[in-house]
Design an enzyme around this catalytic site. Sequence first.
Site, PDB file in Angstrom:
ATOM      1  CG  ASP A 139      -2.097   0.942   1.060  1.00  0.00           C
ATOM      2  OD1 ASP A 139      -2.418   1.293  -0.088  1.00  0.00           O
ATOM      3  OD2 ASP A 139      -2.710   1.320   2.068  1.00  0.00           O
ATOM      4  CG  HIS A 157      -4.425  10.657   2.562  1.00  0.00           C
ATOM      5  ND1 HIS A 157      -5.423  10.624   3.505  1.00  0.00           N
ATOM      6  CD2 HIS A 157      -3.548   9.664   2.898  1.00  0.00           C
ATOM      7  CE1 HIS A 157      -5.181   9.653   4.375  1.00  0.00           C
ATOM      8  NE2 HIS A 157      -4.044   9.063   4.030  1.00  0.00           N
ATOM      9  CD  GLU A 209      -5.986   4.470   4.766  1.00  0.00           C
ATOM     10  OE1 GLU A 209      -5.347   3.796   3.927  1.00  0.00           O
ATOM     11  OE2 GLU A 209      -5.441   5.089   5.699  1.00  0.00           O
ATOM     12  CD  GLU A 224      -5.653   2.620   0.097  1.00  0.00           C
ATOM     13  OE1 GLU A 224      -4.866   1.946  -0.616  1.00  0.00           O
ATOM     14  OE2 GLU A 224      -5.493   2.776   1.323  1.00  0.00           O
ATOM     15  CG  ASP A 248      -5.532  -0.553   3.640  1.00  0.00           C
ATOM     16  OD1 ASP A 248      -5.621  -1.772   3.842  1.00  0.00           O
ATOM     17  OD2 ASP A 248      -4.565   0.126   4.021  1.00  0.00           O
ATOM     18  NE  ARG A 278      -7.337   6.379   9.792  1.00  0.00           N
ATOM     19  CZ  ARG A 278      -6.639   6.365   8.677  1.00  0.00           C
ATOM     20  NH1 ARG A 278      -5.342   6.092   8.726  1.00  0.00           N
ATOM     21  NH2 ARG A 278      -7.215   6.590   7.508  1.00  0.00           N
ATOM     22  CD  GLN A 291      -2.439   4.092  10.780  1.00  0.00           C
ATOM     23  OE1 GLN A 291      -3.652   4.085  10.666  1.00  0.00           O
ATOM     24  NE2 GLN A 291      -1.638   4.598   9.870  1.00  0.00           N
ATOM     25  CE  LYS A 322      -3.161   2.205   7.370  1.00  0.00           C
ATOM     26  NZ  LYS A 322      -4.043   2.958   6.481  1.00  0.00           N
ATOM     27  CB  THR A 347      -7.133  -4.933   2.448  1.00  0.00           C
ATOM     28  OG1 THR A 347      -6.202  -4.486   3.432  1.00  0.00           O
ATOM     29  CG2 THR A 347      -7.083  -4.006   1.240  1.00  0.00           C
ATOM     30  CD  GLU A 390      -7.709  12.631   4.165  1.00  0.00           C
ATOM     31  OE1 GLU A 390      -7.301  13.525   3.416  1.00  0.00           O
ATOM     32  OE2 GLU A 390      -7.917  11.457   3.786  1.00  0.00           O
TER      33      GLU A 390
END
Length: 392
Positions: free
Chosen positions: A109, A116, A182, A184, A216, A220, A223, A236, A240, A341
């Site tokens: 990834d 971002h 996420e 992607e 993905d 948080r 992480q 993570k 996925t 975000e």
Amino acid sequence: MPEGSPFPVQNLPYGVFSPPGGDARVGVAIGEQVLDISAIWAGTPLGADLATGSLNRFLRRGRGEWAYVRRRLLELLTGTEQRRLVEAHLHPLDRVRLQLPFEVADYVDFYASEAHATNLGRIFRPDGDPLLPNWRHLPVGYHGRAGTVVVSGTPVRRPSGQRRGADGAAPDFGPTRRLDIEAEVGFVVGAPSRLGEPVPVGDFADHVFGVVLVNDWSARDIQSWEYQPLGPFLGKSFATSVSPWVVPLEALEQARLPVAAQDPPPLPYLEEKEPWGLDLRLEVRLNDAVVSRPPFRDLYWSPAQLLAHLTANGASLRTGDLYASGTVSGRLPEERGSLIELTWSGRDPLRLPDGSLRTFLEDGDTVTLTATAPGADGVRIGFGEVTGTVVS
């Protein structure tokens, strides 16, 4: 074919499906149906490679064979001479079971969206430069976990892990409180490469077969506690999600464009001689409410540059390798491709149409990603959906 279908004849994405009472085999989506292409080539070595529960044997055949099969399918689906052959092997999409389209060999990834990376830098380093010194010089990435790549529709179990204690207290262990998405775009490698031989930017289309959508999922809080100094790990690696359809690169010729100006100019091994940016429009829905529309065309690093960097040290490609763009975000607030975000790390909750608020995902929430791109003859082509529902 229904007007506005994401799967017109200009698309022909590949997937793996099981008809009622039948074994898994390779097909292509056309309108609201899937064509069993293993039956079209039945009795041939190609047919044997397609009569399997994975695209990998077909992918291994390489670019010349991919182009031949696409040409032949276009002839069959636009002509009238063999209409009976085609009609005999069409299955309604709503009656088949879609599966993970390929066996994932390795998963990488990246972090290729400047918007971002800038947003996260401003959230986590408000008093410093949002981009770290290396970001505009190389595509930053990490190696993920291939074994937890799952097909769209697979439930996503809320992961547990260590979470930072409040006000400097010792960490505790439990379910993530900050489960995120996420949005992607992923790239599926077909033709392998030799160990020790980097793949040049210009050889991208010789190795990459097609494109999938990727979510993905990210914990948080897990992480943020674990990532220093070695980067993403358990926050993570739990899931996925990918879409069940792989859109071939050949279907995306009309979507190609140059990436935005890169400053400073990339080192020679990353110089792009032909454009491999892609004009894809993504859409993120949370419980059927559209919360974001990220533009892939704004990506700083192109998929060809990502592949060149991935192999720059001589790392070999394997059939079934998957690498993803990292979160796709645009410059506008409504173009951000992750909840961290969109809510600015929980400071600005999203209000959904039912009046409920979200900072991060709750149990029972369903997230769906879709995308479209310009195709031949002025049509827009789709990638299907990648969806997942959070379970406790």
